[in-house]
Motif scaffolding. Sequence first.
Motif, mmCIF file in Angstrom:
data_model
loop_
_atom_site.group_PDB
_atom_site.id
_atom_site.type_symbol
_atom_site.label_atom_id
_atom_site.label_comp_id
_atom_site.label_asym_id
_atom_site.label_seq_id
_atom_site.Cartn_x
_atom_site.Cartn_y
_atom_site.Cartn_z
ATOM 1 N N THR A 280 8.370 -9.493 -13.447
ATOM 2 C CA THR A 280 8.979 -9.010 -12.210
ATOM 3 C C THR A 280 8.364 -9.642 -10.964
ATOM 4 O O THR A 280 7.174 -9.977 -10.935
ATOM 5 N N SER A 281 9.205 -9.826 -9.938
ATOM 6 C CA SER A 281 8.762 -10.301 -8.623
ATOM 7 C C SER A 281 8.871 -9.190 -7.590
ATOM 8 O O SER A 281 8.754 -9.452 -6.387
ATOM 9 N N ALA A 282 9.156 -7.972 -8.072
ATOM 10 C CA ALA A 282 9.380 -6.877 -7.126
ATOM 11 C C ALA A 282 9.131 -5.534 -7.792
ATOM 12 O O ALA A 282 9.215 -5.411 -9.015
ATOM 13 N N VAL A 283 8.827 -4.539 -6.978
ATOM 14 C CA VAL A 283 8.725 -3.159 -7.440
ATOM 15 C C VAL A 283 9.467 -2.285 -6.428
ATOM 16 O O VAL A 283 9.207 -2.364 -5.225
ATOM 17 N N LEU A 284 10.406 -1.485 -6.936
ATOM 18 C CA LEU A 284 11.131 -0.535 -6.077
ATOM 19 C C LEU A 284 10.355 0.773 -5.986
ATOM 20 O O LEU A 284 9.619 1.126 -6.914
ATOM 21 N N VAL A 285 10.526 1.488 -4.902
ATOM 22 C CA VAL A 285 9.948 2.825 -4.759
ATOM 23 C C VAL A 285 11.105 3.769 -4.429
ATOM 24 O O VAL A 285 11.831 3.568 -3.453
ATOM 25 N N ARG A 286 11.275 4.790 -5.292
ATOM 26 C CA ARG A 286 12.433 5.666 -5.155
ATOM 27 C C ARG A 286 12.454 6.386 -3.800
ATOM 28 O O ARG A 286 11.428 6.863 -3.334
ATOM 29 N N ARG A 287 13.649 6.425 -3.224
ATOM 30 C CA ARG A 287 13.884 7.064 -1.916
ATOM 31 C C ARG A 287 13.072 6.418 -0.793
ATOM 32 O O ARG A 287 12.789 7.038 0.219
ATOM 33 N N HIS A 288 12.642 5.145 -0.999
ATOM 34 C CA HIS A 288 11.725 4.531 -0.050
ATOM 35 C C HIS A 288 12.104 3.068 0.260
ATOM 36 O O HIS A 288 12.537 2.761 1.365
ATOM 37 N N ALA B 215 18.676 3.125 -1.571
ATOM 38 C CA ALA B 215 19.797 3.825 -2.222
ATOM 39 C C ALA B 215 19.957 3.429 -3.695
ATOM 40 O O ALA B 215 20.374 4.249 -4.507
ATOM 41 N N VAL B 216 19.599 2.181 -4.037
ATOM 42 C CA VAL B 216 19.814 1.756 -5.421
ATOM 43 C C VAL B 216 18.914 2.531 -6.388
ATOM 44 O O VAL B 216 19.247 2.692 -7.565
ATOM 45 N N THR B 217 17.818 3.075 -5.880
ATOM 46 C CA THR B 217 16.916 3.847 -6.745
ATOM 47 C C THR B 217 17.507 5.212 -7.093
ATOM 48 O O THR B 217 16.975 5.921 -7.951
ATOM 49 N N LEU B 218 18.602 5.582 -6.422
ATOM 50 C CA LEU B 218 19.218 6.890 -6.656
ATOM 51 C C LEU B 218 20.403 6.823 -7.617
ATOM 52 O O LEU B 218 21.007 7.845 -7.930
ATOM 53 N N LEU C 263 18.131 -8.583 -15.199
ATOM 54 C CA LEU C 263 17.115 -8.374 -14.169
ATOM 55 C C LEU C 263 16.591 -6.949 -14.314
ATOM 56 O O LEU C 263 17.384 -6.001 -14.347
ATOM 57 N N VAL C 264 15.276 -6.815 -14.436
ATOM 58 C CA VAL C 264 14.666 -5.485 -14.559
ATOM 59 C C VAL C 264 13.629 -5.343 -13.449
ATOM 60 O O VAL C 264 12.695 -6.147 -13.364
ATOM 61 N N VAL C 265 13.801 -4.357 -12.599
ATOM 62 C CA VAL C 265 12.826 -4.104 -11.525
ATOM 63 C C VAL C 265 12.289 -2.688 -11.698
ATOM 64 O O VAL C 265 13.066 -1.724 -11.675
ATOM 65 N N PRO C 266 10.974 -2.531 -11.920
ATOM 66 C CA PRO C 266 10.428 -1.176 -12.088
ATOM 67 C C PRO C 266 10.611 -0.325 -10.832
ATOM 68 O O PRO C 266 10.636 -0.859 -9.719
ATOM 69 N N ILE C 267 10.785 0.984 -11.045
ATOM 70 C CA ILE C 267 10.925 1.930 -9.928
ATOM 71 C C ILE C 267 9.783 2.936 -9.983
ATOM 72 O O ILE C 267 9.605 3.629 -10.993
ATOM 73 N N LEU C 268 9.004 3.033 -8.915
ATOM 74 C CA LEU C 268 7.939 4.033 -8.808
ATOM 75 C C LEU C 268 8.505 5.272 -8.120
ATOM 76 O O LEU C 268 9.432 5.178 -7.320
ATOM 77 N N GLU C 269 7.918 6.433 -8.435
ATOM 78 C CA GLU C 269 8.281 7.644 -7.689
ATOM 79 C C GLU C 269 7.497 7.633 -6.379
ATOM 80 O O GLU C 269 6.316 7.296 -6.355
ATOM 81 N N ASN C 270 8.151 8.001 -5.296
ATOM 82 C CA ASN C 270 7.498 7.949 -3.979
ATOM 83 C C ASN C 270 6.410 9.017 -3.857
ATOM 84 O O ASN C 270 6.407 10.015 -4.578
ATOM 85 N N THR C 271 5.475 8.756 -2.963
ATOM 86 C CA THR C 271 4.406 9.711 -2.679
ATOM 87 C C THR C 271 4.431 10.011 -1.173
ATOM 88 O O THR C 271 5.037 9.276 -0.398
ATOM 89 N N ALA C 272 3.764 11.092 -0.786
ATOM 90 C CA ALA C 272 3.775 11.477 0.626
ATOM 91 C C ALA C 272 3.090 10.424 1.488
ATOM 92 O O ALA C 272 3.477 10.192 2.638
ATOM 93 N N HIS C 273 2.069 9.790 0.944
ATOM 94 C CA HIS C 273 1.335 8.762 1.687
ATOM 95 C C HIS C 273 1.438 7.435 0.950
ATOM 96 O O HIS C 273 1.198 7.377 -0.255
ATOM 97 N N ALA D 187 -0.062 3.023 -8.979
ATOM 98 C CA ALA D 187 1.192 2.947 -9.737
ATOM 99 C C ALA D 187 1.818 1.565 -9.595
ATOM 100 O O ALA D 187 2.377 1.021 -10.547
ATOM 101 N N LEU D 188 1.711 0.984 -8.414
ATOM 102 C CA LEU D 188 2.266 -0.353 -8.205
ATOM 103 C C LEU D 188 1.512 -1.380 -9.038
ATOM 104 O O LEU D 188 2.113 -2.243 -9.686
ATOM 105 N N GLY D 189 0.185 -1.251 -9.072
ATOM 106 C CA GLY D 189 -0.619 -2.169 -9.886
ATOM 107 C C GLY D 189 -0.251 -2.057 -11.354
ATOM 108 O O GLY D 189 -0.101 -3.065 -12.054
ATOM 109 N N ALA D 190 -0.063 -0.816 -11.830
ATOM 110 C CA ALA D 190 0.293 -0.600 -13.236
ATOM 111 C C ALA D 190 1.679 -1.163 -13.538
ATOM 112 O O ALA D 190 1.910 -1.740 -14.612
ATOM 113 N N ALA D 191 2.612 -1.019 -12.591
ATOM 114 C CA ALA D 191 3.977 -1.534 -12.789
ATOM 115 C C ALA D 191 3.975 -3.056 -12.863
ATOM 116 O O ALA D 191 4.702 -3.652 -13.658
ATOM 117 N N ILE D 192 3.141 -3.689 -12.049
ATOM 118 C CA ILE D 192 3.037 -5.156 -12.082
ATOM 119 C C ILE D 192 2.507 -5.600 -13.442
ATOM 120 O O ILE D 192 3.007 -6.546 -14.048
#
Length: 222
Positions: A173-181, A115-118, A145-155, A162-167
């Motif tokens: 960062t110690s975390a990566v969020l995925v929107r709606r996921h 929900a925080v990604t929304l 605190l800054v945590v990157p958010i990736l857009e979700n994918t079907a799979h 995208a996660l590798g690029a965000a890292i």
Amino acid sequence: MHELRDGDAILRDGTRPREVICELARRFYTLGWVSGTGGGISIAEGERIFMAPSGVQKELIAPEDLFVLDRSGAIVERPRDATLTLSACAPLFLHAFQKRSAGAVLHSHSLHAMAVTLLSDEPVFRATHLEMIKGVPGHGYHDELVVPILENTAHECDLADALGAAIDAHPKTSAVLVRRHGVYVWGDTWQKAKTTAECLDYVFAAAIEMKRLGLDARKGPR
Ligand SMILES: [Zn+2]
């Protein structure tokens, strides 16, 4: 305690990754982090990476259900049950192990993380001046605190690049969020990954609650 096998390992703190993964899965299930077969847990020991299988009820997994990979991601030991398949999170977990020398990586489908990604359309989550931010490595109370958010994918596997690029783009960062996921969190040890995930989940919940109250977690006190 289950019988030790060839592919087994004991961590420096005396805990066994196979048992820790099963125990954490049960605990995270009660928090709603790995319900409905979602989420995942992986722990590294030396050259071996222990990983929960895909599409199973995480709170019911047994030590012999785990996959063992090497650092390059090749399977070196399969579960006793040949019907089990490797987690779709594996390529994502591997990025944290390889790029950050993580000792453990958690993937949570926590409602707070989802929900925080929304709360905004920004490509990052931001928060500051919350006590629990101190539990995230490299952060003090006054820090942002800054945590990157990736857009979700079907799979899930399609998130790996995208996660590798965000890292790479967010060295702190110690975390990566995925929107709606949900969220991926790592740490030097399983204990650090666990407490970091707990602190982040608290901050995500706080940001949602603050928004409800008309407050903004991105802004500190006046
Ligand atoms: Zn997921």
